[in-house]
Motif scaffolding. Structure first.
Motif, short mmCIF file in Angstrom:
data_model
loop_
_atom_site.label_atom_id
_atom_site.label_comp_id
_atom_site.label_asym_id
_atom_site.label_seq_id
_atom_site.Cartn_x
_atom_site.Cartn_y
_atom_site.Cartn_z
N LYS A 87 0.83 -1.20 0.00
CA LYS A 87 0.00 0.00 0.00
C LYS A 87 0.86 1.26 0.00
O LYS A 87 0.54 2.23 -0.67
N SER A 105 0.33 -9.48 -19.71
CA SER A 105 0.40 -8.51 -18.61
C SER A 105 -0.82 -7.58 -18.60
O SER A 105 -1.32 -7.24 -17.52
N ARG A 143 -3.82 -8.40 -19.71
CA ARG A 143 -4.94 -9.23 -19.23
C ARG A 143 -4.90 -9.37 -17.72
O ARG A 143 -5.94 -9.32 -17.06
N GLU A 144 -3.69 -9.55 -17.18
CA GLU A 144 -3.56 -9.65 -15.72
C GLU A 144 -3.95 -8.35 -15.04
O GLU A 144 -4.57 -8.36 -13.97
N LEU A 145 -3.59 -7.22 -15.65
CA LEU A 145 -3.99 -5.92 -15.10
C LEU A 145 -5.51 -5.78 -15.09
O LEU A 145 -6.08 -5.26 -14.13
N ARG A 146 -6.13 -6.22 -16.15
CA ARG A 146 -7.59 -6.14 -16.22
C ARG A 146 -8.25 -7.03 -15.17
O ARG A 146 -9.23 -6.64 -14.55
N LYS A 147 -7.67 -8.21 -14.96
CA LYS A 147 -8.21 -9.12 -13.93
C LYS A 147 -8.06 -8.53 -12.54
O LYS A 147 -8.93 -8.71 -11.69
N SER A 148 -6.94 -7.85 -12.28
CA SER A 148 -6.69 -7.31 -10.94
C SER A 148 -7.35 -5.94 -10.74
O SER A 148 -7.15 -5.31 -9.70
N ASN A 149 -8.11 -5.48 -11.71
CA ASN A 149 -8.80 -4.19 -11.63
C ASN A 149 -7.86 -3.00 -11.50
O ASN A 149 -8.23 -1.98 -10.95
N ARG A 150 -6.63 -3.12 -12.02
CA ARG A 150 -5.69 -2.00 -11.98
C ARG A 150 -5.46 -1.42 -13.38
O ARG A 150 -4.70 -0.48 -13.54
N GLU A 168 -6.44 2.14 -13.55
CA GLU A 168 -5.43 2.99 -12.92
C GLU A 168 -4.35 3.39 -13.93
O GLU A 168 -3.92 4.54 -13.95
#
Length: 161
Positions: A4, A87, A89-96, A99
């Motif tokens: 965080k 990478s 796709r992973e960002l989309r899955k993690s909701n970032r 951002e």
């Protein structure tokens, strides 16, 4: 908790570093003016810097660089949105992913305002604007460098994976 803290630093460091640099420039300007620090020709150091900083050729260079950054950031945004790499796709899955888009948006908006302010400086002339306008212009210019760096740093990490 450690993760965080990294996110808070990632979101805030362009703004923090811009304020620190602007305060440093302000302090240097006041010390230079009050102490009368002079160059070899007897010109105050801050005035010598101002002459070069607000020359038409330097402002034209700033305008060109900011316009290139503006276009580049928009092109990278289009590539990022259309990308289907692992990478992303992973960002989309993690909701970032949103951002990342917001980071690009901040850099693009800042580049846009820097272009507008630089154009005003070129059209009006440095002698006709107040010191506050110069600090606003300088703040946007510095902030744009940090915002662009933040987005590109993350983008290139994602493109390596």
């Amino acid at each position: 908790m450690k993760f965080k803290g990294r996110i808070v630093w990632e979101k805030g460091y362009p703004y923090i570093l811009t304020v620190v640099l602007l305060v440093g420039i302000s302090i240097f300007s006041c010390i230079d003016f009050l102490a009368g620090l002079r160059t070899e020709n007897g010109v105050l150091i801050i005035n010598a810097i101002n002459l070069k900083l607000f020359s038409d050729s330097f402002l034209n260079c700033i305008l060109t660089v900011e316009s290139i950054i503006f276009g580049f950031l928009l092109a990278v945004l289009a590539l990022t949105v259309q990308s289907n790499s692992i990478s992303i796709r992973e960002l989309r899955k993690s909701n970032r992913f949103n951002e990342l888009i917001v980071y690009n948006k901040h850099a693009v908006i800042c580049a846009f305002w820097t272009i507008i302010l630089t154009t005003i400086l070129l059209l009006v002339g440095e002698g006709y604007v107040c010191i506050i306008f110069k600090y606003i212009w300088g703040g946007f210019s510095i902030l744009n460098l940090f915002l662009t760096y933040r987005f590109l740093d993350i983008f290139y990490v994602l493109s390596k994976e």
